[in-house]
Scaffold this motif. Sequence first.
Motif, mmCIF file in Angstrom:
data_model
loop_
_atom_site.group_PDB
_atom_site.id
_atom_site.type_symbol
_atom_site.label_atom_id
_atom_site.label_comp_id
_atom_site.label_asym_id
_atom_site.label_seq_id
_atom_site.Cartn_x
_atom_site.Cartn_y
_atom_site.Cartn_z
ATOM 1 N N UNK A 367 -36.445 -5.554 8.730
ATOM 2 C CA UNK A 367 -36.080 -6.933 9.094
ATOM 3 C C UNK A 367 -36.414 -7.891 7.965
ATOM 4 N N UNK A 368 -35.518 -8.860 7.732
ATOM 5 C CA UNK A 368 -35.767 -9.903 6.740
ATOM 6 C C UNK A 368 -35.172 -9.592 5.385
ATOM 7 N N UNK A 369 -35.859 -10.050 4.326
ATOM 8 C CA UNK A 369 -35.298 -9.923 2.984
ATOM 9 C C UNK A 369 -35.171 -8.482 2.505
ATOM 10 N N UNK A 370 -35.874 -7.571 3.141
ATOM 11 C CA UNK A 370 -35.702 -6.150 2.819
ATOM 12 C C UNK A 370 -34.263 -5.717 3.100
ATOM 13 N N UNK A 371 -33.564 -6.460 3.987
ATOM 14 C CA UNK A 371 -32.171 -6.176 4.326
ATOM 15 C C UNK A 371 -31.181 -6.958 3.467
ATOM 16 N N UNK A 372 -31.671 -7.711 2.493
ATOM 17 C CA UNK A 372 -30.767 -8.429 1.598
ATOM 18 C C UNK A 372 -30.396 -9.813 2.064
ATOM 19 N N UNK A 373 -31.164 -10.393 2.980
ATOM 20 C CA UNK A 373 -30.867 -11.758 3.431
ATOM 21 C C UNK A 373 -31.741 -12.763 2.680
ATOM 22 N N UNK A 374 -31.405 -14.041 2.811
ATOM 23 C CA UNK A 374 -32.221 -15.108 2.257
ATOM 24 C C UNK A 374 -32.386 -16.171 3.330
ATOM 25 N N UNK A 375 -33.541 -16.803 3.394
ATOM 26 C CA UNK A 375 -33.756 -17.852 4.385
ATOM 27 C C UNK A 375 -34.767 -17.468 5.445
ATOM 28 N N UNK A 376 -35.617 -18.442 5.799
ATOM 29 C CA UNK A 376 -36.630 -18.216 6.836
ATOM 30 C C UNK A 376 -35.987 -17.850 8.166
ATOM 31 N N UNK A 377 -34.916 -18.581 8.505
ATOM 32 C CA UNK A 377 -34.324 -18.449 9.841
ATOM 33 C C UNK A 377 -33.645 -17.088 10.009
ATOM 34 N N UNK A 378 -32.898 -16.663 8.970
ATOM 35 C CA UNK A 378 -32.267 -15.343 9.008
ATOM 36 C C UNK A 378 -33.329 -14.251 9.156
ATOM 37 N N UNK A 415 -22.644 -8.474 10.600
ATOM 38 C CA UNK A 415 -22.196 -8.609 9.204
ATOM 39 C C UNK A 415 -22.995 -7.693 8.291
ATOM 40 N N UNK A 416 -24.307 -7.684 8.463
ATOM 41 C CA UNK A 416 -25.175 -6.906 7.577
ATOM 42 C C UNK A 416 -24.901 -5.416 7.674
ATOM 43 N N UNK A 417 -24.881 -4.893 8.893
ATOM 44 C CA UNK A 417 -24.799 -3.437 9.020
ATOM 45 C C UNK A 417 -23.369 -2.916 8.886
ATOM 46 N N UNK A 418 -22.382 -3.793 9.092
ATOM 47 C CA UNK A 418 -20.984 -3.362 9.006
ATOM 48 C C UNK A 418 -20.416 -3.577 7.607
ATOM 49 N N UNK A 419 -20.727 -4.734 7.035
ATOM 50 C CA UNK A 419 -20.154 -5.073 5.726
ATOM 51 C C UNK A 419 -21.137 -4.873 4.585
ATOM 52 N N UNK A 420 -22.437 -4.862 4.902
ATOM 53 C CA UNK A 420 -23.429 -4.784 3.849
ATOM 54 C C UNK A 420 -23.465 -6.082 3.053
ATOM 55 N N UNK A 421 -24.269 -6.116 2.010
ATOM 56 C CA UNK A 421 -24.310 -7.300 1.148
ATOM 57 C C UNK A 421 -24.816 -6.899 -0.229
ATOM 58 N N UNK A 422 -24.168 -7.436 -1.241
ATOM 59 C CA UNK A 422 -24.580 -7.159 -2.618
ATOM 60 C C UNK A 422 -25.213 -8.388 -3.253
ATOM 61 N N UNK A 423 -25.325 -9.456 -2.473
ATOM 62 C CA UNK A 423 -26.012 -10.672 -2.900
ATOM 63 C C UNK A 423 -26.772 -11.208 -1.696
ATOM 64 N N UNK A 424 -27.818 -12.001 -1.907
ATOM 65 C CA UNK A 424 -28.588 -12.492 -0.754
ATOM 66 C C UNK A 424 -27.698 -13.168 0.283
ATOM 67 N N UNK A 425 -27.764 -12.683 1.517
ATOM 68 C CA UNK A 425 -26.893 -13.148 2.605
ATOM 69 C C UNK A 425 -27.488 -14.379 3.260
ATOM 70 N N UNK A 426 -26.650 -15.400 3.390
ATOM 71 C CA UNK A 426 -27.064 -16.626 4.064
ATOM 72 C C UNK A 426 -26.062 -16.929 5.169
ATOM 73 N N UNK A 427 -26.556 -17.405 6.317
ATOM 74 C CA UNK A 427 -25.678 -17.703 7.433
ATOM 75 C C UNK A 427 -25.003 -19.065 7.261
ATOM 76 N N UNK A 428 -23.717 -19.142 7.625
ATOM 77 C CA UNK A 428 -22.953 -20.383 7.665
ATOM 78 C C UNK A 428 -22.173 -20.416 8.976
ATOM 79 N N UNK A 429 -21.814 -21.608 9.425
ATOM 80 C CA UNK A 429 -20.991 -21.707 10.638
ATOM 81 C C UNK A 429 -19.654 -21.000 10.431
ATOM 82 N N UNK A 430 -19.140 -20.999 9.190
ATOM 83 C CA UNK A 430 -17.835 -20.381 8.918
ATOM 84 C C UNK A 430 -17.851 -18.875 9.110
ATOM 85 N N UNK A 431 -19.030 -18.250 9.131
ATOM 86 C CA UNK A 431 -19.111 -16.793 9.333
ATOM 87 C C UNK A 431 -18.883 -16.428 10.803
#
Length: 623
Positions: A367-378, A415-431
């Motif tokens: 959980x968290x940045x180990x999964x390639x996300x960025x941000x406290x809330x994510x 998004x994370x487990x289906x698409x993966x991420x090659x850059x730090x993932x941040x949530x947006x309303x558009x997602x």
Amino acid sequence: MFQEKYDVIVVGAGHAGCEAAAAAANMGCSTLLVTMNLQNIAQMSCNPAMGGIAKGQIVREIDALGGYSGIVSDLTAIQFKMLNQSKGPAMWSPRCQSDRMRFAEEWRMMLEGTPNLDFYQEMVSGILSEGDKVTGIKTSLGLEIKAETVVLTNGTFLNGLIHIGDKQFGGGRAGESAAFGITEDLHQLGFESGRMKTGTPPRVDGRSLDYSKMIEQPGDENPSKFSYSDVTKPLTEQRSCHMTYTSELVHDLLREGFDRSPMFNGRIKSIGPRYCPSIEDKINRFADKERHQLFVEPEGWHTVEVYVNGFSTSLPEDVQFKALRSVAGFENVKFFRPGYAIEYDYFPPTQLKHTLETKTINGLYFAGQINGTTGYEEAASQGLMAGINAALKVQGKEPFILKRDEAYIGVLIDDLITKGTEEPYRMFTSRAEYRTLLRQDNADLRLTPKGYAIGLAKEDRLKRMEYKQDASDKFVTFFKETSIRADVANPILEAKGSSPMTQGDKMFKVFSRPQIDLEDILKFEAVTNYIAENNLDQEVIEQAEIQVKYSGYIEKEKNHADKVNRLEDVRIPDNYDFSKIKAISIEARQKLTKIRPTTIAQASRISGVSPSDISVLLIHMGR
């Protein structure tokens, strides 16, 4: 030193680790939270704020499920703003400026007051496992601590490397050492890893700034709050932030250090967050821009430390200082510490299930940045979900998974487990394709019953939610059943540029007009009388207004979600051999084999899997 075997061990006490530990313990599991420094629990490593665009929705969802982030944010806020209020309610996003020291202190106090939760300070150096099952952790002192499940929330600490100009040194955060051993253990267990980068700006002495040269950014006149509980109250006093700008001179001074920048001389090879670039990246990528905004954010009620939002950098400290002194209001600035970049290990999240349990090792969660996300809330939302699912696994219960039409948290994880991420993932309303359904105002209506059903949200939360639901539904029914005369409505309609009525009509239909807002609705005596007679609070009034004004959009999204969810119900058998389906593309076969989707809907969201591939897959499954 420890009980014979814990139900859940959480490694790391950042935002993800704190939520994971609190969730597992509150669900009745014996839980151990292990961190390298107990004085740094729930540190705000970067900006002192919670929420923002889409992130505020996540904080409210965490709170609705029974997590702690919303309560801690409210108790330690120094400013509150509802962003995007000029847009529709699907875009409204709460954000608070936080007291950094109080935030960490409040988190620790809440965790220490949580039953079933033990603490231990030491570096975790590896994972214990037998076959494909996790059995515990090992520490740098050589201790082995047994557990049914383990949640890794290591943040930026795994082989962390800090960069300031041409200097680099190991560390997981300024003043704290990196963590070693876990990455290597996970490699031996068959996991893939990569490297990511993030950065932070200088912290400066607020007494050295000239705020008269900046633009004041006050909080809302009538501030709201994050938590749906009655534990917290809206702020009655707030601290202002300020805004200033860089200039061509500042940019020129920064460019002088580009040859010593680790971003440009090849020392940093990993990818940083696209939506939070460093100042040197901004002036390089947007060379046509003469200036960039800087937000000057106080770190708390009683400290003079200030966070310079928008000036994230890994340039040499002398270049940072010289350039920042050329910013309006910063002519005499004094540094507390320079900005820096940090590289760290992460593990591509396609190696996880929807529960955030790894596909390779049973009982191990990330959980968290180990999964390639960025941000406290994510991070916090992933920690909450990992903690919940670890607890449910120990208890032998069904896993807890949120769909894309149920929560931003569901969108994030899918998004994370289906698409993966090659850059730090941040949530947006558009997602979020169902953002009209996933508003910040209705997170409790969407999620509190679910949180209560799994044993996390308490009964008082459920009762508050049921009152809000019932009261707002009755208010909407009142609008549907109550008529309004044309001569009463027309003066307000004409003043707002809306076509006058030729005859009386139901309030619901009149108030659905786009030109009419809540201020107009409250001008009608019948409405104000109903509110007074039923003692309705602002939350109920707002909820009813949205249900009236956006009913068409909401219904349309619900229908679309229902259609898509039919594919969510079409399960793909475990160990399904996609390589045998020759009628789908080679890329689709490879992606399906690697990610191993559990439903047809998830398969359809994988990059490289076309609609025709899905049609063939459905035929092979007899659909």
